[in-house]
Design a protein around this motif. Structure first.
Motif, PDB file in Angstrom:
ATOM      1  N   UNK A   1       0.684  -0.995   0.076  1.00  0.00           N
ATOM      2  CA  UNK A   1       0.481  -0.345  -0.112  1.00  0.00           C
ATOM      3  C   UNK A   1       0.963   1.197  -0.067  1.00  0.00           C
ATOM      4  N   UNK A   2       1.003   1.865  -1.426  1.00  0.00           N
ATOM      5  CA  UNK A   2       1.725   3.041  -1.526  1.00  0.00           C
ATOM      6  C   UNK A   2       1.173   4.179  -1.164  1.00  0.00           C
ATOM      7  N   UNK A   3      -0.485   4.721  -1.506  1.00  0.00           N
ATOM      8  CA  UNK A   3      -1.202   5.797  -0.757  1.00  0.00           C
ATOM      9  C   UNK A   3      -2.543   5.338  -0.421  1.00  0.00           C
ATOM     10  N   UNK A   4      -2.843   6.313   0.081  1.00  0.00           N
ATOM     11  CA  UNK A   4      -4.228   5.888   1.126  1.00  0.00           C
ATOM     12  C   UNK A   4      -4.630   6.564   2.949  1.00  0.00           C
ATOM     13  N   UNK A   5      -5.761   5.936   2.895  1.00  0.00           N
ATOM     14  CA  UNK A   5      -6.026   5.968   4.523  1.00  0.00           C
ATOM     15  C   UNK A   5      -6.124   5.126   5.422  1.00  0.00           C
ATOM     16  N   UNK A   6      -5.715   6.017   7.286  1.00  0.00           N
ATOM     17  CA  UNK A   6      -5.776   5.022   7.760  1.00  0.00           C
ATOM     18  C   UNK A   6      -6.543   5.705   8.816  1.00  0.00           C
TER      19      UNK A   6
ATOM     20  N   UNK B   1      10.622   4.404   0.537  1.00  0.00           N
ATOM     21  CA  UNK B   1       9.698   3.523   2.039  1.00  0.00           C
ATOM     22  C   UNK B   1       8.375   4.155   2.258  1.00  0.00           C
ATOM     23  N   UNK B   2       7.496   3.466   2.577  1.00  0.00           N
ATOM     24  CA  UNK B   2       5.678   3.834   3.008  1.00  0.00           C
ATOM     25  C   UNK B   2       6.334   4.708   4.533  1.00  0.00           C
ATOM     26  N   UNK B   3       5.502   5.804   4.175  1.00  0.00           N
ATOM     27  CA  UNK B   3       5.043   7.401   4.910  1.00  0.00           C
ATOM     28  C   UNK B   3       3.997   7.102   5.846  1.00  0.00           C
ATOM     29  N   UNK B   4       3.856   7.016   7.323  1.00  0.00           N
ATOM     30  CA  UNK B   4       2.500   7.046   7.705  1.00  0.00           C
ATOM     31  C   UNK B   4       1.956   8.793   8.928  1.00  0.00           C
TER      32      UNK B   4
ATOM     33  N   UNK C   1      -9.119   1.154   9.920  1.00  0.00           N
ATOM     34  CA  UNK C   1      -9.504   0.556   8.400  1.00  0.00           C
ATOM     35  C   UNK C   1      -8.409   1.243   7.944  1.00  0.00           C
ATOM     36  N   UNK C   2      -7.982   0.881   6.623  1.00  0.00           N
ATOM     37  CA  UNK C   2      -7.050   1.114   5.611  1.00  0.00           C
ATOM     38  C   UNK C   2      -7.340   0.623   4.694  1.00  0.00           C
ATOM     39  N   UNK C   3      -7.765   1.917   3.909  1.00  0.00           N
ATOM     40  CA  UNK C   3      -7.827   1.913   2.955  1.00  0.00           C
ATOM     41  C   UNK C   3      -7.182   2.503   1.617  1.00  0.00           C
ATOM     42  N   UNK C   4      -6.532   1.333   0.330  1.00  0.00           N
ATOM     43  CA  UNK C   4      -5.557   2.117  -0.116  1.00  0.00           C
ATOM     44  C   UNK C   4      -6.259   2.608  -1.415  1.00  0.00           C
ATOM     45  N   UNK C   5      -5.274   3.345  -2.059  1.00  0.00           N
ATOM     46  CA  UNK C   5      -5.531   4.612  -3.204  1.00  0.00           C
ATOM     47  C   UNK C   5      -5.041   3.702  -4.005  1.00  0.00           C
ATOM     48  N   UNK C   6      -5.011   3.703  -5.639  1.00  0.00           N
ATOM     49  CA  UNK C   6      -4.079   3.075  -6.063  1.00  0.00           C
ATOM     50  C   UNK C   6      -3.461   3.852  -6.707  1.00  0.00           C
ATOM     51  N   UNK C   7      -2.180   3.541  -6.733  1.00  0.00           N
ATOM     52  CA  UNK C   7      -1.305   4.877  -6.852  1.00  0.00           C
ATOM     53  C   UNK C   7      -0.179   4.968  -5.893  1.00  0.00           C
ATOM     54  N   UNK C   8       0.957   6.164  -6.338  1.00  0.00           N
ATOM     55  CA  UNK C   8       1.775   6.167  -5.311  1.00  0.00           C
ATOM     56  C   UNK C   8       2.747   8.076  -5.701  1.00  0.00           C
ATOM     57  N   UNK C   9       2.079   8.412  -4.258  1.00  0.00           N
ATOM     58  CA  UNK C   9       3.002  10.079  -4.039  1.00  0.00           C
ATOM     59  C   UNK C   9       4.084   9.949  -2.895  1.00  0.00           C
ATOM     60  N   UNK C  10       5.164  10.187  -3.703  1.00  0.00           N
ATOM     61  CA  UNK C  10       6.036  10.184  -2.645  1.00  0.00           C
ATOM     62  C   UNK C  10       6.179  12.187  -1.910  1.00  0.00           C
TER      63      UNK C  10
END
Length: 140
Positions: A33-38, A83-86, A116-125
Protein backbone atom coordinates in the motif's frame (compact mmCIF):
# COMPACT_ATOMS: atom_id res chain seq x y z
CA UNK A 1 -2.31 -8.22 14.54
CA UNK A 2 -5.01 -9.72 12.40
CA UNK A 3 -6.74 -8.40 9.32
CA UNK A 4 -9.27 -9.09 6.59
CA UNK A 5 -9.48 -7.46 3.17
CA UNK A 6 -12.60 -6.29 1.32
CA UNK A 7 -11.75 -4.84 -2.09
CA UNK A 8 -9.34 -1.96 -1.46
CA UNK A 9 -10.14 -1.78 2.29
CA UNK A 10 -8.48 -3.60 5.16
CA UNK A 11 -9.99 -4.13 8.59
CA UNK A 12 -7.06 -4.42 11.00
CA UNK A 13 -6.99 -5.36 14.68
CA UNK A 14 -3.93 -4.64 16.78
CA UNK A 15 -3.50 -6.46 20.07
CA UNK A 16 -2.23 -5.57 23.51
CA UNK A 17 1.45 -4.61 23.51
CA UNK A 18 1.70 -3.79 19.80
CA UNK A 19 3.11 -0.42 18.77
CA UNK A 20 0.66 1.27 16.41
CA UNK A 21 2.80 3.33 14.04
CA UNK A 22 5.52 0.77 13.30
CA UNK A 23 3.01 -2.09 13.06
CA UNK A 24 0.78 -0.21 10.60
CA UNK A 25 3.79 0.98 8.62
CA UNK A 26 5.07 -2.59 8.33
CA UNK A 27 1.57 -3.80 7.40
CA UNK A 28 1.31 -1.24 4.58
CA UNK A 29 4.76 -2.23 3.29
CA UNK A 30 3.86 -5.93 3.27
CA UNK A 31 0.54 -5.25 1.53
CA UNK A 32 2.26 -2.92 -0.98
CA UNK A 33 0.00 0.00 0.00
CA UNK A 34 1.77 3.12 -1.24
CA UNK A 35 -1.14 5.57 -1.01
CA UNK A 36 -4.23 5.60 1.17
CA UNK A 37 -6.00 6.52 4.39
CA UNK A 38 -6.01 5.16 7.92
CA UNK A 39 -8.66 5.68 10.57
CA UNK A 40 -9.01 3.98 13.92
CA UNK A 41 -10.07 3.77 17.52
CA UNK A 42 -8.88 1.77 20.51
CA UNK A 43 -6.96 2.07 23.75
CA UNK A 44 -3.32 2.85 24.56
CA UNK A 45 -1.27 2.76 27.75
CA UNK A 46 1.54 4.87 26.30
CA UNK A 47 1.55 7.40 23.47
CA UNK A 48 3.59 10.24 22.05
CA UNK A 49 1.79 13.19 20.46
CA UNK A 50 3.21 16.42 19.17
CA UNK A 51 2.62 19.88 17.82
CA UNK A 52 4.63 21.47 15.01
CA UNK A 53 5.75 24.99 15.86
CA UNK A 54 5.71 26.78 12.50
CA UNK A 55 7.91 29.70 13.49
CA UNK A 56 10.78 27.53 14.77
CA UNK A 57 10.03 24.59 12.43
CA UNK A 58 10.26 21.99 15.21
CA UNK A 59 7.95 19.44 16.78
CA UNK A 60 7.25 19.63 20.48
CA UNK A 61 6.20 16.24 21.79
CA UNK A 62 4.74 14.92 25.00
CA UNK A 63 4.81 11.31 26.23
CA UNK A 64 1.57 10.13 27.82
CA UNK A 65 1.30 7.14 30.17
CA UNK A 66 -1.86 5.70 31.68
CA UNK A 67 -5.22 4.65 30.30
CA UNK A 68 -6.18 6.56 27.16
CA UNK A 69 -8.98 5.94 24.68
CA UNK A 70 -8.13 6.69 21.07
CA UNK A 71 -11.24 8.70 20.32
CA UNK A 72 -10.04 9.27 16.77
CA UNK A 73 -6.92 8.40 14.82
CA UNK A 74 -6.72 9.71 11.26
CA UNK A 75 -3.91 9.77 8.78
CA UNK A 76 -2.60 9.18 5.33
CA UNK A 77 -0.22 6.78 3.66
CA UNK A 78 2.37 7.86 1.11
CA UNK A 79 6.03 7.17 0.41
CA UNK A 80 9.30 8.97 0.96
CA UNK A 81 12.59 7.83 -0.55
CA UNK A 82 10.93 4.55 -1.55
CA UNK A 83 9.75 3.75 1.99
CA UNK A 84 6.23 3.70 3.46
CA UNK A 85 5.44 7.01 5.16
CA UNK A 86 2.54 7.43 7.61
CA UNK A 87 1.30 10.85 8.69
CA UNK A 88 -1.05 10.34 11.65
CA UNK A 89 -2.97 12.57 14.04
CA UNK A 90 -4.97 11.44 17.07
CA UNK A 91 -7.13 12.58 19.92
CA UNK A 92 -6.76 10.64 23.16
CA UNK A 93 -9.21 10.75 26.07
CA UNK A 94 -8.09 10.20 29.67
CA UNK A 95 -9.86 8.91 32.80
CA UNK A 96 -11.27 12.37 33.54
CA UNK A 97 -12.77 12.61 30.03
CA UNK A 98 -10.29 15.25 28.89
CA UNK A 99 -8.77 14.93 25.44
CA UNK A 100 -5.35 15.73 24.10
CA UNK A 101 -4.43 15.58 20.49
CA UNK A 102 -1.83 16.21 17.87
CA UNK A 103 0.63 14.54 15.56
CA UNK A 104 0.70 10.88 16.59
CA UNK A 105 4.17 9.35 16.50
CA UNK A 106 3.91 6.41 18.90
CA UNK A 107 1.34 4.38 20.81
CA UNK A 108 1.30 1.05 22.63
CA UNK A 109 -2.01 -0.80 22.56
CA UNK A 110 -3.32 -1.52 26.07
CA UNK A 111 -6.48 -3.43 25.12
CA UNK A 112 -7.18 -3.40 21.37
CA UNK A 113 -6.93 -1.18 18.34
CA UNK A 114 -9.41 -1.25 15.45
CA UNK A 115 -8.33 0.35 12.18
CA UNK A 116 -9.63 0.71 8.65
CA UNK A 117 -7.03 1.19 5.94
CA UNK A 118 -8.18 2.25 2.50
CA UNK A 119 -5.71 1.71 -0.31
CA UNK A 120 -5.72 4.16 -3.23
CA UNK A 121 -4.27 3.03 -6.53
CA UNK A 122 -1.15 5.05 -7.27
CA UNK A 123 1.79 6.52 -5.42
CA UNK A 124 2.59 9.96 -4.04
CA UNK A 125 6.07 10.60 -2.72
CA UNK A 126 7.15 13.20 -0.14
CA UNK A 127 10.14 15.48 0.08
CA UNK A 128 11.45 17.79 2.76
CA UNK A 129 10.51 21.45 2.23
CA UNK A 130 13.09 23.81 3.74
CA UNK A 131 10.74 26.80 3.81
CA UNK A 132 8.03 24.95 5.76
CA UNK A 133 10.23 22.50 7.65
CA UNK A 134 8.10 19.44 6.93
CA UNK A 135 7.97 16.46 4.57
CA UNK A 136 5.32 17.55 2.04
CA UNK A 137 3.53 15.73 -0.75
CA UNK A 138 5.55 15.95 -3.96
CA UNK A 139 2.77 16.48 -6.49
CA UNK A 140 4.76 17.68 -9.52
Amino acid sequence: MEFVKFGNKYIVRLDKGEEIVETLKEFCSHQDIKLGWIKGIGAVGEATIGLFETREKVYHSVDLKGDYEITSLLGNISTMDGETYLHLHATLGDSEYRVQGGHFSRGIISATGEFVIESIEGEVDREFNDEIGLNLYKLK
